[in-house]
Design a protein around this motif. Structure first.
Motif, PDB file in Angstrom:
ATOM      1  N   ALA A   1      44.046 -57.953  55.891  1.00  0.00           N
ATOM      2  CA  ALA A   1      45.209 -57.241  55.361  1.00  0.00           C
ATOM      3  C   ALA A   1      45.048 -55.786  55.755  1.00  0.00           C
ATOM      4  N   GLY A   2      45.951 -55.278  56.574  1.00  0.00           N
ATOM      5  CA  GLY A   2      45.722 -53.933  57.068  1.00  0.00           C
ATOM      6  C   GLY A   2      46.956 -53.070  57.165  1.00  0.00           C
ATOM      7  N   GLU A   3      46.710 -51.849  57.575  1.00  0.00           N
ATOM      8  CA  GLU A   3      47.733 -50.822  57.706  1.00  0.00           C
ATOM      9  C   GLU A   3      47.712 -50.346  59.163  1.00  0.00           C
ATOM     10  N   LEU A   4      48.884 -50.291  59.786  1.00  0.00           N
ATOM     11  CA  LEU A   4      48.950 -49.923  61.208  1.00  0.00           C
ATOM     12  C   LEU A   4      49.407 -48.494  61.440  1.00  0.00           C
ATOM     13  N   GLN A   5      49.384 -47.676  60.389  1.00  0.00           N
ATOM     14  CA  GLN A   5      49.902 -46.311  60.533  1.00  0.00           C
ATOM     15  C   GLN A   5      49.289 -45.587  61.727  1.00  0.00           C
ATOM     16  N   SER A   6      48.033 -45.858  62.033  1.00  0.00           N
ATOM     17  CA  SER A   6      47.365 -45.160  63.135  1.00  0.00           C
ATOM     18  C   SER A   6      48.010 -45.423  64.489  1.00  0.00           C
ATOM     19  N   PHE A   7      48.796 -46.499  64.590  1.00  0.00           N
ATOM     20  CA  PHE A   7      49.394 -46.868  65.864  1.00  0.00           C
ATOM     21  C   PHE A   7      50.773 -46.215  66.046  1.00  0.00           C
ATOM     22  N   ALA A   8      50.757 -44.895  66.213  1.00  0.00           N
ATOM     23  CA  ALA A   8      51.981 -44.149  66.543  1.00  0.00           C
ATOM     24  C   ALA A   8      53.004 -44.089  65.429  1.00  0.00           C
ATOM     25  N   ILE A   9      52.559 -44.230  64.197  1.00  0.00           N
ATOM     26  CA  ILE A   9      53.471 -44.113  63.062  1.00  0.00           C
ATOM     27  C   ILE A   9      53.209 -42.754  62.402  1.00  0.00           C
ATOM     28  N   SER A  10      54.234 -41.917  62.343  1.00  0.00           N
ATOM     29  CA  SER A  10      54.057 -40.569  61.799  1.00  0.00           C
ATOM     30  C   SER A  10      53.520 -40.635  60.379  1.00  0.00           C
ATOM     31  N   PRO A  11      52.671 -39.683  60.006  1.00  0.00           N
ATOM     32  CA  PRO A  11      52.186 -39.666  58.616  1.00  0.00           C
ATOM     33  C   PRO A  11      53.340 -39.618  57.612  1.00  0.00           C
ATOM     34  N   SER A  12      54.397 -38.852  57.958  1.00  0.00           N
ATOM     35  CA  SER A  12      55.648 -38.868  57.199  1.00  0.00           C
ATOM     36  C   SER A  12      55.460 -38.887  55.684  1.00  0.00           C
ATOM     37  N   TYR A  13      54.499 -38.127  55.230  1.00  0.00           N
ATOM     38  CA  TYR A  13      54.250 -37.935  53.799  1.00  0.00           C
ATOM     39  C   TYR A  13      54.110 -39.257  53.045  1.00  0.00           C
ATOM     40  N   GLY A  14      53.557 -40.263  53.726  1.00  0.00           N
ATOM     41  CA  GLY A  14      53.220 -41.489  53.002  1.00  0.00           C
ATOM     42  C   GLY A  14      54.023 -42.725  53.367  1.00  0.00           C
ATOM     43  N   GLY A  15      54.971 -42.627  54.259  1.00  0.00           N
ATOM     44  CA  GLY A  15      55.706 -43.825  54.666  1.00  0.00           C
ATOM     45  C   GLY A  15      57.006 -43.474  55.361  1.00  0.00           C
ATOM     46  N   PRO A  16      57.680 -44.404  55.976  1.00  0.00           N
ATOM     47  CA  PRO A  16      57.333 -45.823  56.087  1.00  0.00           C
ATOM     48  C   PRO A  16      56.212 -46.093  57.087  1.00  0.00           C
ATOM     49  N   TYR A  17      55.341 -47.022  56.704  1.00  0.00           N
ATOM     50  CA  TYR A  17      54.279 -47.509  57.571  1.00  0.00           C
ATOM     51  C   TYR A  17      54.515 -49.007  57.814  1.00  0.00           C
ATOM     52  N   ALA A  18      53.497 -49.670  58.368  1.00  0.00           N
ATOM     53  CA  ALA A  18      53.622 -51.117  58.563  1.00  0.00           C
ATOM     54  C   ALA A  18      52.326 -51.790  58.161  1.00  0.00           C
ATOM     55  N   GLY A  19      52.438 -52.704  57.197  1.00  0.00           N
ATOM     56  CA  GLY A  19      51.283 -53.499  56.801  1.00  0.00           C
ATOM     57  C   GLY A  19      51.226 -54.756  57.639  1.00  0.00           C
ATOM     58  N   ILE A  20      50.089 -55.412  57.593  1.00  0.00           N
ATOM     59  CA  ILE A  20      49.943 -56.641  58.364  1.00  0.00           C
ATOM     60  C   ILE A  20      49.079 -57.617  57.589  1.00  0.00           C
ATOM     61  N   LEU A  21      49.439 -58.885  57.665  1.00  0.00           N
ATOM     62  CA  LEU A  21      48.569 -59.954  57.181  1.00  0.00           C
ATOM     63  C   LEU A  21      48.275 -60.863  58.359  1.00  0.00           C
ATOM     64  N   ALA A  22      47.004 -61.124  58.604  1.00  0.00           N
ATOM     65  CA  ALA A  22      46.613 -62.054  59.659  1.00  0.00           C
ATOM     66  C   ALA A  22      45.629 -63.028  59.034  1.00  0.00           C
TER      67      ALA A  22
END
Lengths: 435, 492, 127
Positions: free
Chosen positions: A258-279
């Motif tokens: 269960a992870g967070e992909l914010q590091s992959f070119a997603i602006s910090p944008s004060y906390g969101g929107p980001y993208a979670g992932i379930l694998a």
């Protein structure tokens, strides 16, 4: 109003066709008591130019021109220009969830590629089309483990992001899902295996750890997996720093990632929107929440993609669904997809290696709190981290996160993160203040 | 072998993995200004991964062509009308994209000092205030990430308040016309779901409600206007019935586009509700997300809202984390800030009067479509509709043509289908929501297309049943996809 | 097509009784209503079922249907072939598409179910 396309004469013609003399009559069937008898108390509409100015003024009230060493779940990585170029295309930006496969192959194909890349990265068999973010992916993973094992409680490491744990507690409290926390080794910052052993019982559905953990330390996934599996529990491995997967061994022994992909070119944008992932591992597919894209063919026998296994979801199974999730983060997942494409196999490795080098340069100049192996962030021992940060601000540097707020026992701890965006000069300046 | 090209090169675009070849790259990193480290030494040899097998290797030109070609396979609002009922697919103003990328907003870290985040906090505070005025509620949290997440937050708030009053109760009542997220949410919040059958006119059956509301009922979850696009005329009475028994009225704000500036949930008895900023407030759907699902509440629920809360302290904004009654966090940080910026930009552009005008146009479009299509399609519930209208396929089904077929044929006319087979209380539903975004010409073209399809359904049913005919991809075999799931690419 | 030798429930399951062994499936009418079946969820061997309690579910692309046990007993075999070939339920609902075999605790319960003729009339009326 410039977003309303009708001219007044068109509006009149349409009202006439409806047999209505005045627009207000369209609402005549609403009981008098529910109608708002006054205009909304909001300012009059403003022009594009004024909107730009308004947000520029707000931005001016934020940090401008500061270097930053903040990480703790949100990382500053360079965003390749291609990312915004792609996600700004109206065909991606202004389309709906791809239920109509014939006219949504663009989104469906990109999601299939996303699912594939996440499997390659994490070593899992199946990845879904995204969750809201990393923090909400954690309770979803816990609930999945409960369904899959038929057991009721979960244990989570204190070295999982504190806000993620808070979210888990919020979800768990009302479901009769007891949550126990276990500690970390004070010297190493890795999970405390003895404490885990004490709290892990035969009623445990999931053991949840994070790696690299909240302190940046690569944790003991393999050992945790063995311990969990011995007691019939699943291992959930959380990650917040996706770039680490360019160089760190993926959590292949986990059952759920269960992870967070914010590091992959997603602006910090004060906390969101980001993208979670379930694998997950293959056996858990049917317990997985969220949308999945599958490959099939069209009536001409040509490869085509569509949403699949939808019977797990709320719009079909209603109160028996695997989750109530509906909207996901498709456009943000597309950002991550473009990022992974731009960096590719070699680039993600090189990017991760740079992060590793930067953080290890910085650590060599300060006093690390833990001896565990870390990726791009670590806890420094600092007398009065708040005061140190004040001193850093004077140099136009935002320092690390003081940990006392989350861990009273680490009041002398500052979580520092260095990425490819931090220069040697910035790091030297930090060292000067913290030394 | 020569790859056959039909129409355009973009038709044959392979997957990224099939395009890859070793050594290609689309990136260049700056030269490292610190000493490189040996990964095995820094991480421990056992923690260093082997290469990422199968990961893409393409050039920058190939990367942009790949995604651009893929994009041409999508339909989008920028192409034309997107009449998906319940989804409120309206125009996404591009200025909102621009301002969300303002550097010091887009690059603000959630843990940067409050003193250096005053602009972001002001944006959130202003949006909270605007949403409170629009809904007539007393307080708003912006933390939930989407509509269903807002529902969960809202039901947990109700649970927390009832718990504090002594008993969280066991049941949530949900009309049979509700969105699937409502029962799923109630279940996740630990409640049993009891369905209420809609009345013959398709609205809440108040007599049935009166029977069902007991001391064991925590709340009624209602969508207003409901999924037929019909305003729940007895809503105030329903609220009184609930409140008399100590139960709460929860409103799913999915259809708020019918009410903004016209009526406020806070004025008709709603206790807790959520909004979908990606519907009513025009933030882009992006192929499925992101969204934002703020929750608005009446004053008694304010102490239970997720922490932290924005608080004014002199001339500055600050966060209040010490909230002992809070249900806790529902998401890390403060909410989908980038989405909040876009929603506020939308509200600022319209202003109070503009928002009301948008509602009027949205309702006018739906009423006009109903008027024009009533002679051709069966209208199961004749009550006055607001922003959407629901027909059934009854007449066309006599020729073997179902709502799903009609929808697919609409694609050949250049429109995105309406919502198919929902709400469940209408057999073979065609749920049409035009939104205010469509002008008269586009609406008339849509109406003409629907009339033409109705005629085709009689004259040449097979033509409709095998639609679409003009798309790059024809009907996809969903059965094969589900029987043998292929959820990732693997090398041949 | 309603075989004479089976008994039927209102939820469209069939039961074949041979001594104290019961075989359970869904009717041709049921499979037709469901459309192409893509997944079948069956109980483990050894599961004890009461009459009318949920036995498992069958899924089409856009619907899930619960299956209820037509009689009480213990599951002795689940049709493993359906995992790879759920289409057998559509192709041969009374044969290769059977769901479970069970050891019936009271074979006489079959008497409470509909006969072929009664079921045929029931389906006709439902339409």
């Amino acid at each position: 109003m410039r977003y309303l396309p009708k001219s007044n004469s068109e509006r009149r013609a349409m009202l006439e066709a409806c047999g209505v003399a005045h627009a207000d009559e369209l609402f005549a069937h609403l009981p008098e008591a529910v109608r708002l008898g006054r205009p909304l108390a909001l300012d009059a509409g403003i022009s594009e130019y004024e909107i730009v100015q308004y947000f520029r003024d707000r931005a001016a009230e934020n940090a401008n021109g500061y270097a930053s060493f903040l990480g703790a779940g949100v990382y500053r990585h360079y965003r390749p220009v291609l990312v915004d170029t792609v996600v700004s295309r109206g065909e991606f930006l202004t389309s709906y969830t791809p239920y109509q496969a014939e006219i949504s192959q663009g989104t469906l194909t990109a999601i299939f590629e996303f699912q594939t890349m996440l499997c390659q990265l994490t070593g899992m068999d199946v990845a879904n089309a995204s969750m809201y973010d990393g923090s909400t992916a954690v309770p979803e993973a816990a609930m999945m483990a409960v369904r899959a094992t038929g057991k009721g409680r979960v244990v989570i490491a204190r070295s999982v992001h504190p806000e993620y744990r808070e979210v888990l507690h919020t979800y768990a409290r009302h479901q009769g899902m007891p949550v126990a926390e276990f500690g970390y080794v004070p010297e190493a910052g890795t999970i405390d295996l003895e404490d885990l052993d004490r709290k892990l019982d035969p009623l445990t559905a999931a053991v949840i750890i994070q790696s690299p953990n909240f302190f940046g330390i690569v944790d003991q996934v393999k050992t945790a997996a063995e311990m969990a599996h011995r007691r019939g529990a699943l291992l959930v491995v959380v990650f917040t720093e996706a770039v680490s997967m360019g160089i760190v061994e993926p959590p292949v022994d986990a059952d759920i990632v269960a992870g967070e992909l914010q590091s992959f070119a997603i602006s910090p944008s004060y906390g969101g929107p980001y993208a979670g992932i379930l694998a997950v591992k293959e056996k858990l597919i049917r317990q997985m929440p969220g949308r999945l894209v599958g490959q099939s063919i069209d009536t001409h026998g040509k490869r085509a993609f569509c949403l699949t296994l939808a019977t797990r979801e709320q719009h079909i199974r209603r109160e028996k669904a695997t989750s109530n999730i509906c909207t996901n983060q498709a456009l943000i997942a597309l950002m991550a997809t473009v990022f992974m494409t731009v960096y590719g196999k070699e680039g993600l490795r090189e990017l991760a290696a740079q992060n590793l080098a930067k953080a290890h340069y910085l650590v060599s100049k300060v006093a690390p709190r833990f001896c565990g192996k870390f990726f791009n962030e670590f806890v420094a021992r600092v007398d009065g981290p708040e005061d140190a940060n004040k001193a850093l601000l004077k140099k136009k540097i935002i320092g690390g996160v003081p940990l006392g707020r989350f861990y009273p026992e680490l009041a002398d701890g500052m979580l520092l993160c260095a990425t490819e965006m931090n220069t040697r000069a910035e790091m030297d300046a930090v060292a000067e203040v913290l030394a | 072998m020569i790859e056959k090209v039909r129409h355009h090169l973009s038709q044959n675009e392979p997957l990224l993995f099939e395009r890859s070849s070793p050594g290609k790259r689309a990136y260049q990193l700056p030269e490292l200004d610190v000493p490189a480290v040996d990964p095995a030494e820094a991480l421990g040899a056992e923690n260093v991964r082997a290469e990422i097998a199968g990961f893409p290797e393409v050039s920058e030109v190939e990367a942009i062509r790949h995604f651009t070609r893929l994009s041409t396979w999508n339909y989008a609002i920028d192409h034309g009308m997107y009449p998906l009922g319940s989804c409120t697919m309206k125009y996404n103003p591009r200025i909102n994209e621009l301002v969300a990328r303002t550097e010091a907003l887009a690059w603000a870290h959630p843990y940067q000092p409050e003193a250096l985040a005053q602009g972001s906090m002001e944006v959130m505070a202003r949006l909270e205030a605007a949403l409170a005025e629009i809904t007539g509620m007393d307080a708003v949290t912006l933390q939930p990430a989407a509509g269903a997440h807002g529902e969960l937050t809202g039901i947990l708030l109700i649970r927390a308040l009832l718990q504090k009053r002594g008993n969280p109760r066991r049941k949530i009542l949900i009309p049979d016309s509700a969105h699937g997220t409502n029962p799923a949410t109630a279940a996740i919040a630990g409640y049993a779901v009891e369905n209420i059958k809609s009345s013959e006119s398709g609205v809440l059956d108040v007599a049935a409600l009166e029977q069902l509301v007991t001391d064991d009922v925590a709340a009624l979850m209602v969508t207003n206007p409901n999924t037929l696009g019909v305003f729940e005329e007895n809503i105030i009475h329903a609220a009184e019935i609930l409140h008399a028994k100590g139960a709460m009225l929860y409103m799913d704000g999915a259809n708020m586009n019918a009410l903004v500036g016209i009526a406020r949930p806070g004025d008709f008895g709603v206790d807790v509700m959520h909004l979908n900023l990606h519907k009513t407030f025009s933030t882009p759907h992006g192929g499925g997300g992101p969204g934002a699902g703020p929750v608005a509440v009446k004053a008694p629920f304010e102490p239970f809202l997720p922490a932290p809360r924005l608080k004014r302290s002199g001339k500055r904004w600050t966060y209040d984390y010490k909230r002992k009654h809070s249900i806790g966090r529902v998401k890390a940080f403060y909410g989908n800030f980038g989405v909040l910026v876009r929603a506020l930009a939308y509200i600022l552009a319209h202003g109070g009067a503009g928002l009301r005008n948008a509602t009027v146009d949205a309702v006018l479009n739906a009423v006009y479509i109903r008027k024009k299509l009533e002679p051709y399609y069966d209208l199961p519930y004749p009550s006055p509709n607001m922003h959407e209208v629901v027909f059934s396929d009854e007449r066309q089904a006599r020729h073997g043509v179902r709502t799903g077929d009609l929808a697919k044929r609409l694609i050949d006319y250049g429109f995105h289908p309406y919502t198919v087979s929902f709400p469940l209380i209408v057999h073979g539903a065609l749920m049409i929501e035009p939104t205010e975004t469509e002008g008269k010409m586009e609406i008339d073209q849509f109406v003409d297309a629907m009339i033409s399809i109705a005629r085709e359904a009689e004259a040449d049913p097979q033509l409709v049943k095998s639609a679409p005919h003009g798309t790059r991809t024809s009907r996809v075999d969903e059965v094969a996809a589900a029987r043998k799931p292929v959820l990732r690419w693997k090398p041949a | 097509m309603v075989p004479e030798n089976l008994r039927y429930t209102k939820e469209h399951e069939w039961l074949l009784v041979e001594g104290d062994t019961g075989t359970v499936g869904i009717t041709d009418h049921a499979q037709e209503e469901l459309g192409d079946i893509v997944y079948v969820d069956l109980p483990r061997v050894g599961t004890a079922l009461a009459q009318a309690s949920p036995l498992g579910s069958v899924e089409s692309v856009k619907a899930v249907s619960e299956i209820f046990s037509p009689a009480s007993g213990e599951v002795t075999e689940a049709n493993a072939a359906l995992a790879d070939a759920p289409e057998k339920l559509n192709e041969d609902p009374y044969g290769a598409g059977w769901l479970v075999k069970m050891k019936l605790s009271d074979p006489a319960q079959a008497g409470s179910l509909m006969t072929a003729a009664e079921y045929q009339a029931y389906v006709g009326a439902e339409k």
